[in-house]
Scaffold this motif. Structure first.
Motif, mmCIF file in Angstrom:
data_model
loop_
_atom_site.group_PDB
_atom_site.id
_atom_site.type_symbol
_atom_site.label_atom_id
_atom_site.label_comp_id
_atom_site.label_asym_id
_atom_site.label_seq_id
_atom_site.Cartn_x
_atom_site.Cartn_y
_atom_site.Cartn_z
ATOM 1 N N GLY A 258 49.670 1.001 43.803
ATOM 2 C CA GLY A 258 48.868 0.581 42.457
ATOM 3 C C GLY A 258 47.587 0.202 42.414
ATOM 4 N N GLY A 259 47.066 0.156 43.529
ATOM 5 C CA GLY A 259 45.436 -0.040 43.539
ATOM 6 C C GLY A 259 44.431 0.925 43.446
ATOM 7 N N ALA A 260 43.107 0.245 43.641
ATOM 8 C CA ALA A 260 42.024 1.259 43.487
ATOM 9 C C ALA A 260 41.952 2.407 44.819
ATOM 10 N N THR A 261 42.688 1.879 45.913
ATOM 11 C CA THR A 261 42.720 2.796 47.100
ATOM 12 C C THR A 261 43.791 3.965 47.048
ATOM 13 N N GLU A 262 44.871 3.666 46.174
ATOM 14 C CA GLU A 262 45.707 4.777 46.013
ATOM 15 C C GLU A 262 44.971 5.708 44.983
ATOM 16 N N ALA A 263 44.445 5.159 43.799
ATOM 17 C CA ALA A 263 44.058 6.044 43.029
ATOM 18 C C ALA A 263 42.639 6.981 43.505
ATOM 19 N N LYS B 2 44.511 9.635 45.603
ATOM 20 C CA LYS B 2 45.273 10.424 44.876
ATOM 21 C C LYS B 2 44.274 11.376 44.102
ATOM 22 N N ASN B 3 43.530 10.902 43.382
ATOM 23 C CA ASN B 3 42.350 11.846 42.321
ATOM 24 C C ASN B 3 41.211 12.162 43.322
ATOM 25 N N SER B 4 41.170 12.395 44.629
ATOM 26 C CA SER B 4 40.301 12.936 45.244
ATOM 27 C C SER B 4 40.223 14.384 45.233
ATOM 28 N N LEU B 5 38.961 15.061 45.434
ATOM 29 C CA LEU B 5 38.926 16.299 45.396
ATOM 30 C C LEU B 5 38.990 17.075 46.684
ATOM 31 N N PHE B 6 39.319 16.214 47.894
ATOM 32 C CA PHE B 6 39.338 16.791 49.239
ATOM 33 C C PHE B 6 40.750 16.898 49.663
ATOM 34 N N PRO B 7 41.012 18.035 50.115
ATOM 35 C CA PRO B 7 42.537 18.464 50.653
ATOM 36 C C PRO B 7 42.848 17.591 51.531
ATOM 37 N N ARG C 271 46.095 14.921 51.649
ATOM 38 C CA ARG C 271 47.269 14.866 52.552
ATOM 39 C C ARG C 271 47.430 13.287 52.839
ATOM 40 N N ILE C 272 46.512 12.663 52.939
ATOM 41 C CA ILE C 272 46.721 11.222 53.374
ATOM 42 C C ILE C 272 47.527 10.777 52.280
ATOM 43 N N HIS C 273 47.264 10.999 50.870
ATOM 44 C CA HIS C 273 48.033 10.318 49.930
ATOM 45 C C HIS C 273 49.447 10.917 50.046
ATOM 46 N N GLN C 274 49.761 12.081 50.378
ATOM 47 C CA GLN C 274 51.146 12.645 50.456
ATOM 48 C C GLN C 274 52.035 12.105 51.509
ATOM 49 N N ARG C 275 51.365 11.612 52.807
ATOM 50 C CA ARG C 275 52.198 10.969 53.659
ATOM 51 C C ARG C 275 51.662 9.450 53.968
#
Length: 474
Positions: free
Chosen positions: A281-286, A289-294, A298-302
């Motif tokens: 729920g912080g700025a790092t997760e956002a 999550k919203n990055s345009l780089f694949p 993948r980092i967000h999914q794992r």
């Protein structure tokens, strides 16, 4: 008349508004003499509370500098929920950002500049320039407590060796008690013994062979010798593998600095051995999550979402996890005992972010704070304060020049169960075949023991016939 009444009404409202605004500041209209409520959260070296209730840290020294320059009195007020601020699902802001929106505080320290936050509050000139970094366990870190025993061999390998020892001991015990060839040889050389002592002696034979100390009794039967051939082979190959793992473990420090498992966020995204972790729920997760780089997706999914910084540090110390945080946090924890963590920074500027002073929308303090920050930065005062609290207070030896990538080597890996599995399977198959051979020995012994009896029973009839022939001849 109606127009004049409207003009008078509007003038009266404006006068009341100006009067209230002036009363909120002070009687002279000067905001410099007002006490400003500052929201801040206790954080390592940024803000810490002393035993007497006063504060110290980078943020406290910064406020002291502002008091000297602007003549404003600051009062620190920690948020009730202990959050920096994020937007909930129902559309309300929590943390210090929410308190700024509701007007409960005038300023907030330690906020990371983000587009979502800037829609509802104002930010000053950046106070510190941060970026996202990874905090991982140092490869080749000196082992503590009882970690040494699985740095050479993993737990499954220890269990497989113990299982092999017990398997050979039990099969050898059965062979000694059941096989007639082994039983007679054992009784003749060792002597008759109870079943318990026979089993203990079987284990002693296996241990003697394992320790290469020689045995006081060697198998005489084909089944026992067949089993011991494979048992000796298992011991030899296990010693070779364990010796190699031990040499690699003991010479790892002398061979030079070990290779860092990941050196960028791209490596982290492609790695299956190390999982990312960051605040939920912080700025790092956002950001991920919203990055345009694949790769960032993948980092967000794992990613492992943690609820506290202590949880992220614990996962990083256990190994196999890269805790992603801002550079100020990684710098602090990588310089704290037991000095088993290291900060990995990505050379790209994609993760650059800034911490600034959060203010209420259209705050009258914005221009004053901006001007003061620029002056502190130009004089180098901000850098000295940052160095005082973030760098000079480290507990670990600092390396000014990191080792070149060419000097890195892959860290030694402990002996895994897959390394010993082939010879373990061979030993199990050999034990089964030894029992089969023992069964053949029992059958063969019974057959050979009956043959003399048949021959003994046929001899008298032959002698009688010969005697009758002699009598007849006489």
């Amino acid at each position: 008349m109606a127009c004049r009444a409207v003009v008078l009404l509007v003038g009266t409202l404006l006068g009341v508004t100006c009067s209230v605004s002036a009363q909120e500041r002070n009687s002279t209209g000067d905001i410099s003499s007002r006490t400003v409520i500052v929201g801040a959260i206790e954080y390592h070296n940024f803000l810490q509370k002393r035993e007497d209730g006063t504060y110290e840290g980078f943020h406290m020294d910064f406020l002291t500098e502002l008091e000297k320059m602007l003549g404003i009195d600051f009062v620190i007020q920690e948020p009730a929920d202990g959050k920096y601020g994020y937007l909930t699902e129902d559309g309300t802001w929590v943390g210090m950002v929410g308190e700024l929106v509701r007007g409960e505080i005038d300023m907030a320290l330690g906020l990371t500049m983000a587009s979502m936050r800037e829609r509802v509050i104002d930010f000053s000139t950046p106070l510190t320039n941060e970026r996202l970094e990874m905090l991982i366990k140092k490869p080749g870190t000196q082992l503590v407590r009882r970690e040494w025993w699985y740095a050479i061999m993993t737990l499954p390998v220890w269990l497989m060796i113990m299982a092999s020892f017990l398997l050979v001991g039990i099969v050898m015990f059965v062979i000694i008690r059941v096989s007639p060839y082994e039983n007679r040889a054992y009784s003749a050389e060792v002597g008759e013994a109870s079943r318990l002592s026979t089993f203990g002696h079987s284990l002693w034979l296996c241990f003697s062979a394992m320790s290469w100390q020689g045995v006081d009794y060697s198998p005489r039967s084909l089944s026992g010798r067949f089993l011991y051939v494979f048992w000796f082979g298992f011991i030899v190959w296990t010693l070779i593998l364990c010796t190699g793992a031990t040499v690699g473990f003991l010479t790892e420090q002398a061979a030079g600095p070990p290779m860092v498992p990941v050196q960028s966020f791209g490596d982290l995204a492609a790695s299956d051995e190390i999982r990312p972790a960051y605040f939920a729920g912080g700025a790092t997760e956002a950001y991920f999550k919203n990055s345009l780089f694949p790769s960032y997706h993948r980092i967000h999914q794992r990613a492992i979402l943690v609820r506290s910084e202590d949880e992220g540090i614990r996962l990083a110390r256990e190994g196999g996890v890269a805790f992603i945080a801002e550079s100020a946090s990684t710098l602090f924890f990588s310089n704290r005992k037991p000095c088993d963590l290291m900060a990995i920074s990505d050379d790209s500027q994609l993760t650059a972010r800034h911490q600034a002073v959060g203010l209420q929308a259209n705050s009258p303090y914005r221009e004053l704070i901006n001007s003061a920050i620029l002056q502190l930065r130009e004089r180098g005062r901000l850098y000295l304060l940052y160095r005082k609290w973030m760098i000079d207070r480290g507990e670990c030896p600092r390396s000014d020049s990191p080792p070149a990538p060419s000097a890195h080597h892959a860290p030694s890996k402990p002996l895994d169960h897959w390394d010993i599995m082939p010879i373990f399977i061979e030993l199990v198959v050999a034990a089964i075949l030894a029992l089969c051979i023992m069964g053949i020995e029992v059958k063969w012994d019974k057959r050979t023991s009956k043959s003399p009896q048949k021959k003994t029973g046929a001899a008298p009839s032959g002698n009688s016939a010969a005697q009758r022939d002699d009598d007849t001849n006489v």
